[in-house]
Motif scaffolding. Structure first.
Motif, PDB file in Angstrom:
ATOM      1  N   THR A 185       1.159  -1.243   0.334  1.00 46.93           N
ATOM      2  CA  THR A 185       0.116   0.107   0.104  1.00 46.93           C
ATOM      3  C   THR A 185       0.837   1.588   0.176  1.00 46.93           C
ATOM      4  N   VAL A 186      -0.159   2.388  -0.321  1.00 44.55           N
ATOM      5  CA  VAL A 186       0.934   3.729  -0.470  1.00 44.55           C
ATOM      6  C   VAL A 186       1.286   4.111   1.110  1.00 44.55           C
ATOM      7  N   ARG A 187       0.211   4.234   1.978  1.00 45.95           N
ATOM      8  CA  ARG A 187       0.672   4.564   3.336  1.00 45.95           C
ATOM      9  C   ARG A 187       2.050   3.408   3.899  1.00 45.95           C
ATOM     10  N   GLN A 188       1.762   1.743   3.702  1.00 45.84           N
ATOM     11  CA  GLN A 188       3.254   1.601   4.161  1.00 45.84           C
ATOM     12  C   GLN A 188       4.082   1.908   3.999  1.00 45.84           C
ATOM     13  N   ALA A 189       3.898   2.422   2.384  1.00 42.65           N
ATOM     14  CA  ALA A 189       5.628   1.791   1.701  1.00 42.65           C
ATOM     15  C   ALA A 189       6.363   3.502   2.585  1.00 42.65           C
ATOM     16  N   ILE A 190       4.747   4.499   1.979  1.00 45.19           N
ATOM     17  CA  ILE A 190       5.790   5.989   2.867  1.00 45.19           C
ATOM     18  C   ILE A 190       6.400   5.620   4.250  1.00 45.19           C
ATOM     19  N   ALA A 191       4.843   4.880   5.168  1.00 50.43           N
ATOM     20  CA  ALA A 191       6.127   4.821   6.599  1.00 50.43           C
ATOM     21  C   ALA A 191       6.682   3.977   7.177  1.00 50.43           C
TER      22      ALA A 191
ATOM     23  N   ASP B 165       4.597  -0.410  -7.982  1.00 54.14           N
ATOM     24  CA  ASP B 165       3.835  -1.081  -9.195  1.00 54.14           C
ATOM     25  C   ASP B 165       2.711   1.165  -9.440  1.00 54.14           C
ATOM     26  N   LEU B 166       1.762   0.720  -9.559  1.00 48.99           N
ATOM     27  CA  LEU B 166       0.611   2.205 -10.377  1.00 48.99           C
ATOM     28  C   LEU B 166      -0.316   2.142  -9.003  1.00 48.99           C
ATOM     29  N   THR B 167      -0.627   0.815  -9.301  1.00 49.64           N
ATOM     30  CA  THR B 167      -1.631   0.444  -8.706  1.00 49.64           C
ATOM     31  C   THR B 167      -1.940  -0.122  -7.779  1.00 49.64           C
ATOM     32  N   LEU B 168      -2.105   0.618  -6.895  1.00 46.49           N
ATOM     33  CA  LEU B 168      -2.458  -0.089  -5.196  1.00 46.49           C
ATOM     34  C   LEU B 168      -3.481   0.041  -4.554  1.00 46.49           C
ATOM     35  N   ALA B 169      -3.443  -0.302  -3.787  1.00 47.59           N
ATOM     36  CA  ALA B 169      -5.395  -0.814  -2.876  1.00 47.59           C
ATOM     37  C   ALA B 169      -6.185   0.539  -2.422  1.00 47.59           C
ATOM     38  N   ASP B 170      -4.571   1.312  -1.472  1.00 45.52           N
ATOM     39  CA  ASP B 170      -5.097   2.732  -0.863  1.00 45.52           C
ATOM     40  C   ASP B 170      -4.567   4.154  -2.323  1.00 45.52           C
TER      41      ASP B 170
ATOM     42  N   LEU C  27       1.964   6.864  -8.427  1.00 50.98           N
ATOM     43  CA  LEU C  27       2.624   8.541  -8.167  1.00 50.98           C
ATOM     44  C   LEU C  27       2.501   8.691  -7.029  1.00 50.98           C
ATOM     45  N   MET C  28       1.659   8.098  -5.912  1.00 52.60           N
ATOM     46  CA  MET C  28       1.370   9.343  -4.569  1.00 52.60           C
ATOM     47  C   MET C  28       3.206   9.311  -3.889  1.00 52.60           C
ATOM     48  N   VAL C  29       3.498   7.768  -3.938  1.00 51.40           N
ATOM     49  CA  VAL C  29       4.787   7.082  -3.417  1.00 51.40           C
ATOM     50  C   VAL C  29       6.255   7.502  -4.085  1.00 51.40           C
ATOM     51  N   LEU C  30       6.119   7.976  -5.352  1.00 49.59           N
ATOM     52  CA  LEU C  30       6.815   8.702  -6.643  1.00 49.59           C
ATOM     53  C   LEU C  30       7.199  10.161  -5.496  1.00 49.59           C
ATOM     54  N   GLU C  31       5.729  11.081  -5.562  1.00 49.03           N
ATOM     55  CA  GLU C  31       6.420  12.436  -5.284  1.00 49.03           C
ATOM     56  C   GLU C  31       6.263  12.206  -4.108  1.00 49.03           C
ATOM     57  N   TYR C  32       6.615  11.443  -2.629  1.00 54.18           N
ATOM     58  CA  TYR C  32       7.204  11.255  -1.726  1.00 54.18           C
ATOM     59  C   TYR C  32       8.687  11.008  -1.523  1.00 54.18           C
ATOM     60  N   LEU C  33       8.974   9.671  -2.308  1.00 55.49           N
ATOM     61  CA  LEU C  33      10.211   9.737  -3.202  1.00 55.49           C
ATOM     62  C   LEU C  33      10.909  11.068  -3.537  1.00 55.49           C
ATOM     63  N   ARG C  34      10.798  11.608  -4.208  1.00 55.62           N
ATOM     64  CA  ARG C  34      10.962  12.606  -5.114  1.00 55.62           C
ATOM     65  C   ARG C  34      11.300  14.324  -3.541  1.00 55.62           C
ATOM     66  N   ARG C  35      10.332  13.846  -3.237  1.00 60.27           N
ATOM     67  CA  ARG C  35      10.461  14.955  -1.485  1.00 60.27           C
ATOM     68  C   ARG C  35      11.631  14.399  -0.893  1.00 60.27           C
ATOM     69  N   HIS C  36      11.479  13.362  -0.128  1.00 62.11           N
ATOM     70  CA  HIS C  36      12.468  13.267   0.923  1.00 62.11           C
ATOM     71  C   HIS C  36      13.895  12.212   0.605  1.00 62.11           C
ATOM     72  N   LEU C  37      13.391  11.185  -0.669  1.00 59.02           N
ATOM     73  CA  LEU C  37      14.688  10.075  -0.930  1.00 59.02           C
ATOM     74  C   LEU C  37      14.816  10.390  -2.380  1.00 59.02           C
TER      75      LEU C  37
ATOM     76  N   ARG D 183       7.925  12.115 -16.019  1.00 63.06           N
ATOM     77  CA  ARG D 183       7.892  13.703 -15.885  1.00 63.06           C
ATOM     78  C   ARG D 183       8.092  13.348 -14.188  1.00 63.06           C
ATOM     79  N   ALA D 184       7.341  12.570 -13.374  1.00 66.70           N
ATOM     80  CA  ALA D 184       7.480  12.882 -11.510  1.00 66.70           C
ATOM     81  C   ALA D 184       8.254  12.253 -11.334  1.00 66.70           C
ATOM     82  N   GLY D 185       9.789  12.028 -11.647  1.00 71.46           N
ATOM     83  CA  GLY D 185      10.390  11.474 -11.229  1.00 71.46           C
ATOM     84  C   GLY D 185      11.133  10.437 -11.732  1.00 71.46           C
ATOM     85  N   ALA D 186      10.400   9.055 -12.084  1.00 71.88           N
ATOM     86  CA  ALA D 186      11.216   7.484 -12.551  1.00 71.88           C
ATOM     87  C   ALA D 186      11.454   7.679 -13.353  1.00 71.88           C
TER      88      ALA D 186
END
Length: 131
Positions: free
Chosen positions: A42-48, A61-66, A70-80, A102-105
């Protein structure tokens, strides 16, 4: 052969399908100098977990349950920002690829045909650390 002093290339896997995730982890474990530092469905678990997992690369993967990868990708570009992001998805249309890049992949792979490509990319990336 990896020794105790050889650097390991750390990969974090974000994939909601247990079957695909397990196969990826199994195949990655066969590569020299690779360590899967964690995985999530999940996005939540990945970010945590991403900060403490300290990955060199994320297979995403792009399709996650929550939400979307792209939400994870955005987090990575900002924090890691130094983490290499490899998007691996069933949604391999050109416009989605363009959005991800374009988002950073760094890489965009079609999940249905790209396991060999993914393993090649990871092999090249991990060899850079070994040098």
């Amino acid at each position: 052969m990896t020794t105790a002093t050889s650097p390991l290339f750390r990969i974090y896997v974000v994939e909601d399908s247990p079957m695909i995730r397990d196969r990826l982890i199994e195949r990655l474990a066969m590569l020299p100098a690779i360590r899967v530092s964690g995985f999530s469905a999940t996005v939540r678990q990945a970010i945590a977990e991403l900060d403490s997992a300290a990955p060199d690369a994320v297979i995403l993967d792009l399709t996650l349950a929550d939400g979307t990868g792209l939400m994870v990708l955005e987090y990575l570009r900002r924090h890691l920002p130094s983490v290499v992001v490899i998007v691996m998805t069933n949604h391999a249309q050109q416009h989605i690829q363009d959005i991800c890049l374009r988002a950073g992949a760094a890489y965009f792979i079609d999940k249905t045909a790209g396991l060999a490509t993914l393993l090649d990319i990871v092999g090249v990336l991990s060899s850079r650390i070994a040098q």
